[in-house]
Scaffold this active site. Sequence first.
Site, PDB file in Angstrom:
ATOM      1  N   ASP A   1       0.822  -1.216   0.000  1.00  0.00           N
ATOM      2  CA  ASP A   1       0.000   0.000   0.000  1.00  0.00           C
ATOM      3  C   ASP A   1       0.852   1.261   0.000  1.00  0.00           C
ATOM      4  O   ASP A   1       0.509   2.255  -0.633  1.00  0.00           O
ATOM      5  CB  ASP A   1      -0.883   0.035   1.260  1.00  0.00           C
ATOM      6  CG  ASP A   1      -1.921  -1.063   1.207  1.00  0.00           C
ATOM      7  OD1 ASP A   1      -1.982  -1.757   0.173  1.00  0.00           O
ATOM      8  OD2 ASP A   1      -2.653  -1.223   2.192  1.00  0.00           O
ATOM      9  N   ALA A   2       1.975   1.211   0.762  1.00  0.00           N
ATOM     10  CA  ALA A   2       2.799   2.423   0.892  1.00  0.00           C
ATOM     11  C   ALA A   2       3.322   2.865  -0.473  1.00  0.00           C
ATOM     12  O   ALA A   2       3.440   4.055  -0.743  1.00  0.00           O
ATOM     13  CB  ALA A   2       3.954   2.162   1.849  1.00  0.00           C
TER      14      ALA A   2
ATOM     15  N   ASP B   1       0.453   4.449  -2.302  1.00  0.00           N
ATOM     16  CA  ASP B   1       0.234   5.801  -1.752  1.00  0.00           C
ATOM     17  C   ASP B   1       1.281   6.770  -2.284  1.00  0.00           C
ATOM     18  O   ASP B   1       0.993   7.926  -2.569  1.00  0.00           O
ATOM     19  CB  ASP B   1       0.315   5.785  -0.216  1.00  0.00           C
ATOM     20  CG  ASP B   1      -0.869   5.053   0.401  1.00  0.00           C
ATOM     21  OD1 ASP B   1      -1.841   4.787  -0.337  1.00  0.00           O
ATOM     22  OD2 ASP B   1      -0.811   4.726   1.600  1.00  0.00           O
TER      23      ASP B   1
ATOM     24  N   SER C   1     -14.642   6.994   2.145  1.00  0.00           N
ATOM     25  CA  SER C   1     -13.385   6.484   2.703  1.00  0.00           C
ATOM     26  C   SER C   1     -12.893   7.511   3.716  1.00  0.00           C
ATOM     27  O   SER C   1     -13.621   8.446   4.043  1.00  0.00           O
ATOM     28  CB  SER C   1     -12.370   6.240   1.600  1.00  0.00           C
ATOM     29  OG  SER C   1     -12.219   7.411   0.855  1.00  0.00           O
ATOM     30  N   LEU C   2     -11.699   7.332   4.201  1.00  0.00           N
ATOM     31  CA  LEU C   2     -11.205   8.201   5.273  1.00  0.00           C
ATOM     32  C   LEU C   2      -9.955   8.933   4.828  1.00  0.00           C
ATOM     33  O   LEU C   2      -9.136   8.385   4.100  1.00  0.00           O
ATOM     34  CB  LEU C   2     -10.833   7.345   6.492  1.00  0.00           C
ATOM     35  CG  LEU C   2     -11.977   6.726   7.275  1.00  0.00           C
ATOM     36  CD1 LEU C   2     -11.442   5.665   8.221  1.00  0.00           C
ATOM     37  CD2 LEU C   2     -12.709   7.794   8.066  1.00  0.00           C
TER      38      LEU C   2
ATOM     39  N   GLU D   1     -11.081   3.833  17.356  1.00  0.00           N
ATOM     40  CA  GLU D   1     -11.317   2.437  16.977  1.00  0.00           C
ATOM     41  C   GLU D   1     -10.104   1.891  16.229  1.00  0.00           C
ATOM     42  O   GLU D   1      -9.407   2.639  15.553  1.00  0.00           O
ATOM     43  CB  GLU D   1     -12.530   2.345  16.025  1.00  0.00           C
ATOM     44  CG  GLU D   1     -13.773   2.996  16.574  1.00  0.00           C
ATOM     45  CD  GLU D   1     -14.904   3.066  15.540  1.00  0.00           C
ATOM     46  OE1 GLU D   1     -14.755   2.517  14.440  1.00  0.00           O
ATOM     47  OE2 GLU D   1     -15.919   3.687  15.863  1.00  0.00           O
TER      48      GLU D   1
ATOM     49  N   LYS E   1      -8.265   0.339  13.130  1.00  0.00           N
ATOM     50  CA  LYS E   1      -8.596   0.366  11.701  1.00  0.00           C
ATOM     51  C   LYS E   1      -8.229  -0.988  11.112  1.00  0.00           C
ATOM     52  O   LYS E   1      -7.056  -1.298  10.904  1.00  0.00           O
ATOM     53  CB  LYS E   1      -7.834   1.487  10.995  1.00  0.00           C
ATOM     54  CG  LYS E   1      -8.252   1.616   9.563  1.00  0.00           C
ATOM     55  CD  LYS E   1      -7.651   2.822   8.904  1.00  0.00           C
ATOM     56  CE  LYS E   1      -8.145   2.921   7.480  1.00  0.00           C
ATOM     57  NZ  LYS E   1      -7.808   1.745   6.673  1.00  0.00           N
TER      58      LYS E   1
ATOM     59  N   ASP F   1      -7.656  -4.109   8.709  1.00  0.00           N
ATOM     60  CA  ASP F   1      -7.159  -4.263   7.351  1.00  0.00           C
ATOM     61  C   ASP F   1      -8.000  -5.333   6.669  1.00  0.00           C
ATOM     62  O   ASP F   1      -7.621  -6.495   6.620  1.00  0.00           O
ATOM     63  CB  ASP F   1      -5.701  -4.718   7.436  1.00  0.00           C
ATOM     64  CG  ASP F   1      -4.833  -3.992   6.449  1.00  0.00           C
ATOM     65  OD1 ASP F   1      -5.384  -3.209   5.657  1.00  0.00           O
ATOM     66  OD2 ASP F   1      -3.621  -4.228   6.473  1.00  0.00           O
TER      67      ASP F   1
ATOM     68  N   TYR G   1     -18.957  -0.793  12.374  1.00  0.00           N
ATOM     69  CA  TYR G   1     -18.591   0.465  13.022  1.00  0.00           C
ATOM     70  C   TYR G   1     -19.386   1.665  12.516  1.00  0.00           C
ATOM     71  O   TYR G   1     -19.131   2.784  12.939  1.00  0.00           O
ATOM     72  CB  TYR G   1     -17.101   0.752  12.832  1.00  0.00           C
ATOM     73  CG  TYR G   1     -16.638   0.638  11.382  1.00  0.00           C
ATOM     74  CD1 TYR G   1     -17.066   1.533  10.410  1.00  0.00           C
ATOM     75  CD2 TYR G   1     -15.776  -0.373  10.994  1.00  0.00           C
ATOM     76  CE1 TYR G   1     -16.653   1.425   9.094  1.00  0.00           C
ATOM     77  CE2 TYR G   1     -15.347  -0.491   9.682  1.00  0.00           C
ATOM     78  CZ  TYR G   1     -15.797   0.406   8.726  1.00  0.00           C
ATOM     79  OH  TYR G   1     -15.399   0.293   7.423  1.00  0.00           O
TER      80      TYR G   1
ATOM     81  N   LYS H   1     -13.143   9.364  15.595  1.00  0.00           N
ATOM     82  CA  LYS H   1     -14.402   9.927  15.102  1.00  0.00           C
ATOM     83  C   LYS H   1     -14.961  10.883  16.144  1.00  0.00           C
ATOM     84  O   LYS H   1     -14.989  10.528  17.333  1.00  0.00           O
ATOM     85  CB  LYS H   1     -15.419   8.808  14.862  1.00  0.00           C
ATOM     86  CG  LYS H   1     -14.979   7.826  13.807  1.00  0.00           C
ATOM     87  CD  LYS H   1     -15.926   6.655  13.709  1.00  0.00           C
ATOM     88  CE  LYS H   1     -15.395   5.667  12.676  1.00  0.00           C
ATOM     89  NZ  LYS H   1     -16.181   4.436  12.650  1.00  0.00           N
TER      90      LYS H   1
ATOM     91  N   LYS I   1      -2.563   6.390  10.576  1.00  0.00           N
ATOM     92  CA  LYS I   1      -1.928   5.153  10.101  1.00  0.00           C
ATOM     93  C   LYS I   1      -0.642   4.846  10.878  1.00  0.00           C
ATOM     94  O   LYS I   1       0.087   5.755  11.268  1.00  0.00           O
ATOM     95  CB  LYS I   1      -1.573   5.287   8.606  1.00  0.00           C
ATOM     96  CG  LYS I   1      -2.749   5.573   7.697  1.00  0.00           C
ATOM     97  CD  LYS I   1      -3.650   4.383   7.513  1.00  0.00           C
ATOM     98  CE  LYS I   1      -3.255   3.456   6.408  1.00  0.00           C
ATOM     99  NZ  LYS I   1      -3.518   3.878   5.059  1.00  0.00           N
TER     100      LYS I   1
ATOM    101  N   CYS J   1      34.486 -21.070  -1.263  1.00  0.00           N
ATOM    102  CA  CYS J   1      34.180 -20.058  -0.238  1.00  0.00           C
ATOM    103  C   CYS J   1      34.605 -18.669  -0.732  1.00  0.00           C
ATOM    104  O   CYS J   1      35.747 -18.494  -1.167  1.00  0.00           O
ATOM    105  CB  CYS J   1      34.920 -20.419   1.042  1.00  0.00           C
ATOM    106  SG  CYS J   1      34.848 -19.120   2.287  1.00  0.00           S
TER     107      CYS J   1
ATOM    108  N   CYS K   1      37.824 -17.690   1.669  1.00  0.00           N
ATOM    109  CA  CYS K   1      39.117 -18.390   1.674  1.00  0.00           C
ATOM    110  C   CYS K   1      39.333 -19.269   0.450  1.00  0.00           C
ATOM    111  O   CYS K   1      40.422 -19.802   0.267  1.00  0.00           O
ATOM    112  CB  CYS K   1      39.253 -19.229   2.935  1.00  0.00           C
ATOM    113  SG  CYS K   1      38.191 -20.679   2.941  1.00  0.00           S
TER     114      CYS K   1
ATOM    115  N   CYS L   1      31.455 -23.743   4.116  1.00  0.00           N
ATOM    116  CA  CYS L   1      32.846 -23.661   3.671  1.00  0.00           C
ATOM    117  C   CYS L   1      33.605 -24.749   4.431  1.00  0.00           C
ATOM    118  O   CYS L   1      33.428 -24.899   5.647  1.00  0.00           O
ATOM    119  CB  CYS L   1      33.398 -22.274   4.016  1.00  0.00           C
ATOM    120  SG  CYS L   1      35.183 -22.231   4.161  1.00  0.00           S
TER     121      CYS L   1
ATOM    122  N   CYS M   1      39.870 -20.589   7.323  1.00  0.00           N
ATOM    123  CA  CYS M   1      39.034 -19.555   6.702  1.00  0.00           C
ATOM    124  C   CYS M   1      38.959 -18.341   7.626  1.00  0.00           C
ATOM    125  O   CYS M   1      38.556 -18.448   8.779  1.00  0.00           O
ATOM    126  CB  CYS M   1      37.639 -20.119   6.421  1.00  0.00           C
ATOM    127  SG  CYS M   1      36.517 -18.876   5.774  1.00  0.00           S
TER     128      CYS M   1
HETATM  129  N1  5U1 Z   1     -12.977   1.386  12.534  1.00  0.00           N
HETATM  130  C1  5U1 Z   1     -13.334   2.016  11.399  1.00  0.00           C
HETATM  131  N2  5U1 Z   1     -12.849   1.738  10.216  1.00  0.00           N
HETATM  132  N3  5U1 Z   1     -13.439   2.566   9.350  1.00  0.00           N
HETATM  133  C2  5U1 Z   1     -13.307   2.697   7.988  1.00  0.00           C
HETATM  134  N4  5U1 Z   1     -14.238   2.991  11.310  1.00  0.00           N
HETATM  135  C3  5U1 Z   1     -14.318   3.365  10.031  1.00  0.00           C
HETATM  136  N5  5U1 Z   1     -15.071   4.280   9.429  1.00  0.00           N
HETATM  137  C4  5U1 Z   1     -14.960   4.439   8.091  1.00  0.00           C
HETATM  138  C5  5U1 Z   1     -14.065   3.644   7.341  1.00  0.00           C
HETATM  139  C6  5U1 Z   1     -13.934   3.831   5.893  1.00  0.00           C
HETATM  140  O1  5U1 Z   1     -15.675   5.376   7.428  1.00  0.00           O
HETATM  141  C7  5U1 Z   1     -16.646   6.190   8.057  1.00  0.00           C
HETATM  142  C8  5U1 Z   1     -16.112   7.137   9.061  1.00  0.00           C
HETATM  143  C9  5U1 Z   1     -17.273   6.945   6.947  1.00  0.00           C
END
Ligand code: 5U1
Length: 679
Positions: free
Chosen positions: A33-34, A37, A82-83, A114, A116, A118, A225, A290, A314, A416, A419, A434, A440
């Site tokens: 991902d990095a 990004d 997304s965030l 919270e 995040k 993956d 969430y 949040k 992150k 080697c 040596c 070796c 050696c």
């Molecule tokens: N824990 C958490 N992950 N996450 C991803 N909360 C949360 N909220 C999200 C996303 C994309 O979006 C809302 C805040 C819109």
Amino acid sequence: MTDGPAARAAALRAELRQHDYRYYVLNDPSVPDAEYDRLMRALRALEAAHPELITPDSPTQRVAGAPSEAFGEVVHRIPMLSLDNAFSAEDVAAFDRRIHERLGVEGELDYVAEPKLDGLAISVIYRDGALEQAATRGDGVTGEDVTANVRTVRRVPHRLSGRAPSLLEARGEVFMPLKGFERMNARARERGEKVFVNPRNAAAGSLRQLDPAITAARPLDAFFYGLGVLEGEPLPDGQARLLERLRALGLPVSPDVRRVRGVAGCLEYYRDIGALRGALPYQIDGVVYKVNSRADQERLGFVSRAPRWAIAHKFPAEEAVTVVRGIEFNVGRTGALTPIARLEPVFVGGVTVSNVTLHNIDEVHHKDVRVGDTVIVRRAGDVIPELVSVVLEKRPMNPRRPSEPASPEVQLPASCPVCGSRVLRAEGEAVARCTGGFTCRAQRQEALRHFASRRALDIEGLGDKVVEQLVEHELVRSPADLYALTTEQLAGLERMGEKSAANLVAAIGASRETTLPRLLYGLGIPDVGEATALALARHFGTLEALMAADEAQIQQVEDVGPVVAAEVAAFFASKDHRNVIKVLRDKGVRWPDMPKAPGEAATGTLAGKTFVLTGTLATMTREEAAEALAARGAKVAGSVSKKTSYVVAGSEAGSKLARARELGVRVLDEDELRALLRG
Ligand code: 5U1
């Protein structure tokens, strides 16, 4: 070559589109991902400097992830956002400041923090309490209908508990717990099938299966969430209440969420979760803050595709992309040849990495690493960096024969690199060695380093640079030669003054009074660590008795098997080794006989204590820690129970740490372990 901005933007877009396709459609990304990004940031910067270059279909202008045509489409009633990301404490402070300014309020704000996860974002709709539809986020506006698959995720209820609202759209994340991920990949490996690069792709790949029976067999889980739609009951007044309500309806919610106040509370949570990260049963890539109050959330609203009231903080990227500049073979103390990839230095997991070990030639071939390859490097927590995989699409090809790689497959050297002696690989063994032994230079150097190390003869001041010079100038050929060194000889070495030379001679002198276990460990007999050295010393009592023993007698020692017994017998059968021991004695090195006490209860500062080791320690391997503990009389067990005295947790500690917490067993970090070993 200097491409114009238009050409660079086009190249970046093409590369990002290719990554989007592999990530979202094939669930098989070729870069971390990095790296994605980084490319996205480069394109954004270019477009900011040259707005005329922005195209409506540029990857910067939309949420990636067009729904696959293989699934039915679902248009989200409310777009799935997304965030925005924060990468530093300053970014979090700026986020909090923006909110204060927009709301026109002062004082600390109430946030919900919270983990995040993956995983893969999903929306799940319940009508009158019954699961009706589940969809992926897709491009945020249109997702894929994965209802049949989500029904197979055990923790997602088919019916809500209690009095359900007439309509609920809950949003959350489907993910694969780490244990399940490892089990699934192990099974795939056994069958020669494709393995997933990480739990997130495994989750995405499992959920986006056309046959729900396949999804059902995958160990998926989910946490919720957020809210899309709620009808038939009042909206909760904030994020904390929303999570309570989701939980009450029977939807799984992360147990690790916390209400916090202000930036300080957010950052404390970030640190706490960061420290716990290795012990969590699922993979996270950061935390989310949040604004708790729903009224405030509504006033803050959204900007392009992300809410203003939430941000993802992150963790530093644990994977990065770099290039292999060379592959060399290091020669260790026992002659083992270890392939090392020399890298274009890359910042990953908080440090700059320039070398990674490839362990042995089989590993090099298995990963098919070649000079010039673009590779993914991973460093998680304090774990030693590793080369994860080669980005094959970027492999340089032979300009004259474009179907052939420019670099040949790496071969084990026949001789080697230090040596020139023959390199041998015993049948069925991964390690090649070796055959030069003490002739050696590399082996001599490593043997001396080991002999002088803290847990062996403990010669302070005999560091790597000094050892290198002693061997290079042929002042020392075996450990016994150390005891003939003079201050004048040492003072002639680079970066060595009169005073440090005198100190080193004194330290060498002081090491003459040692113990039999330290000597046995320091001699560097293959496969004899501290614990085995102690067991041998206890069993035989004297070095003479051990040297006179045959393999069968050595095997009588507790925990010594045929392989180690053969190594020990072969070591003492060597005329060179016997001579080194004789010269050590002649030079005044002394070790008292050990009281012979087979079967006697363990003694030592940690006698009677049981330890369990988990996770990766930064300054020693788990085996070394176990040996050091055993040498002090402690018992080292494999699983945690009420009888465990201590659990030593390194980074990436997993279920054993969780079990220790459950049972209230005292958990030690590495510093505390070292203090115990010293004391
Ligand atoms: N824990 C958490 N992950 N996450 C991803 N909360 C949360 N909220 C999200 C996303 C994309 O979006 C809302 C805040 C819109």
